[in-house]
Write a protein that holds these residues in place. Structure first.
Motif, PDB file in Angstrom:
ATOM      1  N   CYS A  12      59.957  60.947 105.701  1.00 56.57           N
ATOM      2  CA  CYS A  12      60.062  59.693 105.446  1.00 56.57           C
ATOM      3  C   CYS A  12      61.286  60.206 106.955  1.00 56.57           C
ATOM      4  CB  CYS A  12      59.994  59.461 104.161  1.00 56.57           C
ATOM      5  SG  CYS A  12      58.677  58.865 102.934  1.00 56.57           S
ATOM      6  N   VAL A  45      52.093  51.900 103.950  1.00 62.74           N
ATOM      7  CA  VAL A  45      51.700  53.506 103.089  1.00 62.74           C
ATOM      8  C   VAL A  45      52.713  53.881 102.571  1.00 62.74           C
ATOM      9  CG1 VAL A  45      52.497  56.108 104.314  1.00 62.74           C
ATOM     10  CG2 VAL A  45      51.718  54.083 106.198  1.00 62.74           C
ATOM     11  N   GLY A  47      53.800  57.471  99.404  1.00 61.93           N
ATOM     12  CA  GLY A  47      53.577  58.500  99.525  1.00 61.93           C
ATOM     13  C   GLY A  47      54.355  58.973  98.381  1.00 61.93           C
ATOM     14  N   THR A  72      47.426  53.659 103.644  1.00 61.61           N
ATOM     15  CA  THR A  72      47.472  55.156 103.817  1.00 61.61           C
ATOM     16  C   THR A  72      48.111  54.963 102.270  1.00 61.61           C
ATOM     17  OG1 THR A  72      47.158  54.854 106.322  1.00 61.61           O
ATOM     18  CG2 THR A  72      47.709  56.909 104.951  1.00 61.61           C
ATOM     19  N   VAL A  74      49.801  58.916 100.827  1.00 59.43           N
ATOM     20  CA  VAL A  74      50.289  60.334 101.535  1.00 59.43           C
ATOM     21  C   VAL A  74      50.463  60.970 100.077  1.00 59.43           C
ATOM     22  CG1 VAL A  74      51.603  61.667 103.351  1.00 59.43           C
ATOM     23  CG2 VAL A  74      50.368  59.970 103.830  1.00 59.43           C
ATOM     24  N   SER A  75      49.808  61.837  99.644  1.00 62.26           N
ATOM     25  CA  SER A  75      50.601  62.760  99.340  1.00 62.26           C
ATOM     26  C   SER A  75      50.868  64.408  99.070  1.00 62.26           C
ATOM     27  CB  SER A  75      49.674  62.853  97.421  1.00 62.26           C
ATOM     28  OG  SER A  75      50.374  63.314  96.398  1.00 62.26           O
ATOM     29  N   GLY A  76      50.973  65.044  98.418  1.00 63.18           N
ATOM     30  CA  GLY A  76      51.516  66.831  99.407  1.00 63.18           C
ATOM     31  C   GLY A  76      52.010  67.651  98.321  1.00 63.18           C
ATOM     32  N   ASN A  85      41.907  61.131  93.288  1.00 63.87           N
ATOM     33  CA  ASN A  85      41.448  60.660  94.163  1.00 63.87           C
ATOM     34  C   ASN A  85      40.699  59.437  94.020  1.00 63.87           C
ATOM     35  OD1 ASN A  85      41.908  60.768  97.609  1.00 63.87           O
ATOM     36  ND2 ASN A  85      41.554  62.855  98.218  1.00 63.87           N
ATOM     37  N   ILE A  96      43.426  58.992  99.527  1.00 64.67           N
ATOM     38  CA  ILE A  96      44.371  60.081  99.226  1.00 64.67           C
ATOM     39  C   ILE A  96      45.014  60.885 100.722  1.00 64.67           C
ATOM     40  CG2 ILE A  96      46.739  61.543  98.722  1.00 64.67           C
ATOM     41  CD1 ILE A  96      45.487  60.069  96.217  1.00 64.67           C
ATOM     42  N   LEU A  97      45.458  60.743 101.708  1.00 60.63           N
ATOM     43  CA  LEU A  97      45.626  62.451 102.498  1.00 60.63           C
ATOM     44  C   LEU A  97      46.623  63.070 102.184  1.00 60.63           C
ATOM     45  CD1 LEU A  97      45.407  59.380 105.851  1.00 60.63           C
ATOM     46  CD2 LEU A  97      43.387  60.197 104.210  1.00 60.63           C
ATOM     47  N   VAL A  99      49.207  65.760 102.290  1.00 64.47           N
ATOM     48  CA  VAL A  99      49.518  66.975 103.457  1.00 64.47           C
ATOM     49  C   VAL A  99      50.238  68.041 103.110  1.00 64.47           C
ATOM     50  CG1 VAL A  99      52.034  67.313 105.231  1.00 64.47           C
ATOM     51  CG2 VAL A  99      50.620  65.019 104.752  1.00 64.47           C
ATOM     52  N   ALA A 111      46.756  69.466 107.331  1.00 64.05           N
ATOM     53  CA  ALA A 111      46.502  67.960 106.570  1.00 64.05           C
ATOM     54  C   ALA A 111      45.202  67.495 106.819  1.00 64.05           C
ATOM     55  CB  ALA A 111      47.584  66.936 107.334  1.00 64.05           C
TER      56      ALA A 111
END
Length: 312
Positions: A12, A45, A47, A72, A74-76, A85, A96-97, A99, A111
Motif C-alpha cells: 500500500c 482499488v 484491499g 479492483t 485485492v485480497s491476500g 468472490n 477479487i484479485l 495476491v 498473483a
C-alpha cells in the motif's frame, strides 16, 4: 491493510507512492464506516484480507451503500473462497484479485491476473510472479511433487529475505540447502502454472492417520447460504487422535440450520471422515492484527469448555 504488515507497508504505502496515487487510511477497521467512505471518496482499488472484504460487503448490503466505483478488489494472506468472490462480483461489480505471499518474500509470490476467468480466478491464487520460481515439495522428504499433487509451497527468487535477524536456526529451518524458502502453506500447481492453496502444514488435521485439510472443508461449507464465515480446526480425541471442530458464524437474516442439516450438506460434497464432529456457533471470530482468524485460539477455547458444541 494495517501498516505494520507487509501488505500495508510494502504494497500500500510503497506501491501507492511509486504510482503517485492517493492512499485512504482508516485508524480502526469499521466495515460500515469503510463502506460509507468508499461511497463518498470513490476509490478505484480496495484491499484487505478476506474477513475484512466480507465485512465490507455485508455492511454495504445492509446499509444500501453504493460501492460500484471500485474497479479492483485485492485480497491476500489466505485463500479467497469462491463464494466470497461471487459476493464481491455482485457487490462491487468486479472479482477479487488474489495476491499470495509472505513478509519473507517482500511480499508477493503469486498473483491473479485481471484477465483470469472461471475456476482459475475463483479457485486458485494465480500464477508465480515475474522472475521467481515456485515449487511444490513433499513435507516429508523435500522431493518435488507431481503436477496437481499436494505438497508444501516453496519459492526462491530475487525477492527472498536474506534471513531472520540474529536467528540463524530459524533461517535454516525456513530456507533449505538448495535455496528454497518453505512457506509452511500446503498447495498444488497445475500444468498451466496456477497454484492452489489448501491450508497450513501446521493446521493439517491428522484423524486416525489420515491427513485432513481445513481449507477444503471450509470451502465446501461456505456454499451453504446460511453461513457467513467458517473456520475448521483439529481438537484432541481419544479414539482418532484428532477430529474436526467446525466454528461457524450465521449470515445476517438467515435461519440457523440444524447440525443434522449441516452433516447432510457436507456429506453431499465430501467423504465421511472429513465431516466435522463438532459444530460450534460463534458471534465473532478472534482475529490477528492483520485480520486473519486465529484458529488455534478457537481450538483452545473449545478444549477448555468455553464454547458449546454438539458431538456426533
Amino acid at each position: 491493510f494495517p501498516l505494520f504488515h507487509t501488505a500495508g507497508s510494502a504494497v500500500c504505502v510503497l506501491g501507492v507512492l511509486s504510482h503517485g496515487a492517493t492512499l485512504l487510511l482508516v485508524s480502526v477497521f469499521d466495515p460500515v464506516a469503510v463502506a460509507k467512505a468508499i461511497e463518498r471518496e470513490k476509490p478505484e482499488v480496495v484491499g484487505g484480507v478476506s474477513t475484512m472484504i466480507f465485512a465490507i460487503i455485508e455492511a454495504a448490503r445492509a446499509t444500501d451503500t453504493d460501492v460500484s466505483c471500485v474497479q479492483t478488489v485485492v485480497s491476500g494472506g489466505a485463500m479467497v473462497q469462491p463464494e466470497l468472490n461471487r459476493a464481491a462480483q455482485e457487490t462491487f461489480g468486479v472479482p477479487i484479485l488474489i495476491v499470495y505471499g509472505q513478509t519473507e518474500t517482500s511480499p508477493a509470490i503469486t498473483a491473479a491476473w485481471p484477465t483470469d476467468t472461471g475456476a482459475e480466478l475463483t479457485e486458485t491464487i494465480g500464477q508465480p510472479c515475474s522472475h521467481m520460481e515456485v515449487s511444490i515439495r513433499s513435507p516429508s522428504d523435500n522431493s518435488v511433487c507431481a503436477v496437481d499433487e499436494q505438497g508444501e509451497i516453496c519459492m526462491r527468487g530475487y525477492n527472498m529475505m536474506v534471513g531472520y535477524n540474529d536467528n540463524p536456526q530459524a533461517t535454516s529451518e525456513t530456507i533449505d540447502a538448495n535455496g528454497w524458502l518453505h512457506t509452511g502453506d500446503l498447495g498444488s500447481i497445475s500444468a498451466r502454472g496456477y497454484v492452489k492453496i489448501t491450508g497450513r502444514v501446521k493446521e493439517m488435521i491428522i484423524r486416525g492417520g489420515e491427513n485432513l485439510f481445513p481449507a477444503e472443508i471450509e470451502a465446501a461449507l461456505l456454499e451453504h447460504p446460511a453461513l457467513a464465515e467458517v473456520a475448521c480446526a483439529g481438537v484432541p480425541d481419544e479414539k482418532w487422535g484428532e477430529i474436526v471442530a467446525c466454528f461457524l458464524r450465521l449470515a445476517d437474516g438467515a435461519d440457523r440450520p440444524s447440525d443434522d442439516e449441516l452433516r447432510v450438506f457436507i456429506r453431499e460434497r465430501l467423504s465421511p471422515q472429513k465431516t466435522p464432529a463438532h459444530w460450534v456457533w460463534v458471534k465473532e471470530f478472534p482475529l490477528t492484527g492483520s485480520g486473519k482468524i486465529q484458529k488455534f485460539q478457537l481450538a483452545e477455547s473449545f478444549v477448555k469448555g468455553e464454547l458449546d458444541s454438539d458431538l456426533v
